[in-house]
Design a protein around this motif. Structure first.
Motif, short mmCIF file in Angstrom:
data_model
loop_
_atom_site.label_atom_id
_atom_site.label_comp_id
_atom_site.label_asym_id
_atom_site.label_seq_id
_atom_site.Cartn_x
_atom_site.Cartn_y
_atom_site.Cartn_z
N UNK A 116 0.79 -1.21 -0.11
CA UNK A 116 0.00 -0.11 -0.01
C UNK A 116 0.79 1.05 0.04
N UNK A 117 0.65 2.28 -0.81
CA UNK A 117 1.34 3.29 -0.99
C UNK A 117 1.43 4.22 0.28
N UNK A 118 0.17 4.18 1.09
CA UNK A 118 0.21 4.89 2.17
C UNK A 118 0.79 4.70 3.29
N UNK A 119 1.50 3.40 3.38
CA UNK A 119 2.23 2.93 4.43
C UNK A 119 3.81 2.89 4.12
N UNK A 120 4.09 3.53 2.70
CA UNK A 120 5.47 3.76 2.59
C UNK A 120 5.78 5.12 3.16
N UNK A 121 6.98 5.02 3.55
CA UNK A 121 7.53 6.12 4.31
C UNK A 121 8.84 6.69 3.45
N UNK A 122 9.22 7.99 3.45
CA UNK A 122 10.41 8.42 2.64
C UNK A 122 10.04 9.55 1.76
N UNK A 123 11.13 10.14 1.12
CA UNK A 123 10.98 11.06 0.33
C UNK A 123 11.02 10.78 -1.18
N UNK A 124 10.44 11.49 -2.30
CA UNK A 124 10.47 11.05 -3.68
C UNK A 124 11.55 11.81 -4.06
N UNK A 125 11.99 11.50 -5.32
CA UNK A 125 13.18 12.04 -6.02
C UNK A 125 12.77 13.61 -6.15
N UNK A 126 11.71 13.94 -6.63
CA UNK A 126 11.17 15.21 -6.91
C UNK A 126 11.34 16.19 -5.70
N UNK A 127 10.98 15.48 -4.50
CA UNK A 127 10.84 16.49 -3.25
C UNK A 127 12.53 16.85 -2.80
N UNK A 128 13.22 15.60 -2.91
CA UNK A 128 14.84 15.74 -2.63
C UNK A 128 15.47 16.99 -3.70
N UNK A 129 15.12 16.84 -5.15
CA UNK A 129 15.46 17.86 -5.88
C UNK A 129 15.17 19.36 -5.58
N UNK A 130 13.78 19.30 -5.24
CA UNK A 130 13.42 20.52 -4.85
C UNK A 130 14.07 21.14 -3.62
N UNK A 131 14.30 20.26 -2.51
CA UNK A 131 14.80 20.92 -1.40
C UNK A 131 16.43 21.19 -1.67
N UNK A 132 17.00 20.51 -2.45
CA UNK A 132 18.37 20.60 -2.99
C UNK A 132 18.65 22.07 -3.80
N UNK A 133 17.62 22.04 -4.58
CA UNK A 133 17.45 23.54 -5.44
C UNK A 133 17.46 24.60 -4.48
N UNK A 134 16.43 24.71 -3.49
CA UNK A 134 16.14 25.71 -2.41
C UNK A 134 17.43 26.04 -1.79
N UNK A 135 18.07 25.08 -1.45
CA UNK A 135 19.47 25.24 -0.88
C UNK A 135 20.33 25.85 -1.48
N UNK A 136 20.47 25.44 -2.74
CA UNK A 136 21.43 26.08 -3.66
C UNK A 136 20.96 27.43 -3.79
N UNK A 137 19.71 27.77 -3.98
CA UNK A 137 19.36 29.29 -4.14
C UNK A 137 20.04 30.09 -2.82
N UNK A 138 19.56 29.82 -1.83
CA UNK A 138 19.76 30.42 -0.62
C UNK A 138 21.17 30.44 -0.40
N UNK A 139 21.96 29.65 -0.82
CA UNK A 139 23.58 29.63 -0.70
C UNK A 139 24.08 30.85 -1.28
N UNK A 140 23.54 30.66 -2.76
CA UNK A 140 23.90 31.74 -3.77
C UNK A 140 23.70 33.15 -3.27
N UNK A 141 22.72 33.33 -2.74
CA UNK A 141 21.97 34.65 -2.23
C UNK A 141 23.00 34.96 -0.99
N UNK A 142 23.20 34.22 -0.11
CA UNK A 142 24.19 34.49 1.06
C UNK A 142 25.67 34.78 0.42
N UNK A 143 26.10 34.05 -0.32
CA UNK A 143 27.39 34.43 -0.92
C UNK A 143 27.28 35.58 -1.73
N UNK A 144 26.32 36.16 -2.44
CA UNK A 144 26.39 37.51 -2.86
C UNK A 144 26.17 38.49 -2.06
#
Length: 73
Positions: free
Chosen positions: A17-45
């Motif tokens: 059952x998909x409702x019992x599975x736990x974890x993050x999807x690839x899309x969610x991980x990529x979105x989080x990595x992209x947000x962290x990258x944007x925030x890091x570039x803003x801080x560096x600038x």
């Protein structure tokens, strides 16, 4: 054999059952990595390490010149 199937079904990784599975999807991980990258570039600038190093060198030069001025007078 029933014990093995009961054991396997008790783990969320093997649940069908998909409702019992736990974890993050690839899309969610990529979105989080992209947000962290944007925030890091803003801080560096905002910090601009090259400008900070230049200010440090300038402060060192000014201090040395002031020391020379005090030594000669």
């Amino acid at each position: 054999m029933k014990k093995l199937s009961a054991l396997v079904s008790s783990f969320p990784l093997f649940a069908s059952s998909p409702s019992l599975r736990r974890g993050f999807t690839l899309i969610e991980l990529l979105v989080v990595i992209a947000v962290i990258g944007v925030l890091a570039s803003i801080v560096l600038l905002a910090v601009n390490p090259a400008e900070q190093l230049a200010r440090g060198r300038d402060a060192n030069r000014i201090s040395a010149i002031e020391g020379l001025g005090k030594a000669t007078s």
